[in-house]
Design a protein around this motif. Structure first.
Motif: not given
Length: 117
Positions: A14, A16-17, A19-20, A30, A33, A38
């Protein structure tokens, strides 16, 4: 001809998960993307960690920057490198995968189309 390590590709489930996590835990920032990747930057280098969901071979994760992939592949082939994957287009330029005498991949890329970010 190899200039530096340009990026390390990290497969994730995932974007977004992941990257967070990397930005929160390791203080990465960042850079760019797209739908399958990303790029995150480290404080004291311009090398990128690229989190991705692409179906890439698991051993193709470090990419070395060269000025021109076609020229680099030809030069390294003359010196004895085996071409595992012939040059192919990527969004920012070209990529190819060579092989060292022990079967390890040596991934080359150029930014002939433009650097992202």
């Amino acid at each position: 001809m190899i200039k530096k390590i340009d990026c390390v590709m990290v497969p994730v489930g995932d974007l977004e998960e992941a990257a967070a996590f990397y930005t929160r835990v390791f203080d990465l920032r960042r850079l760019w993307q797209d739908e399958s990747s990303v790029a995150l930057g480290m404080p004291e280098t311009d090398a990128e960690i690229v989190l991705h969901t692409m179906a890439l071979p698991s051993d193709v994760n470090v990419h070395y920057l060269v000025d021109d992939v076609l020229s680099a592949v030809a030069t390294y082939a003359e010196r004895g490198a085996v071409t595992r994957t012939a040059p192919f287009d990527i969004p920012v330029g070209r990529c190819a995968v060579l092989e060292d005498p022990y079967g390890n991949p040596v991934c080359l890329l150029d930014l002939s189309k433009a650097r992202r970010g």
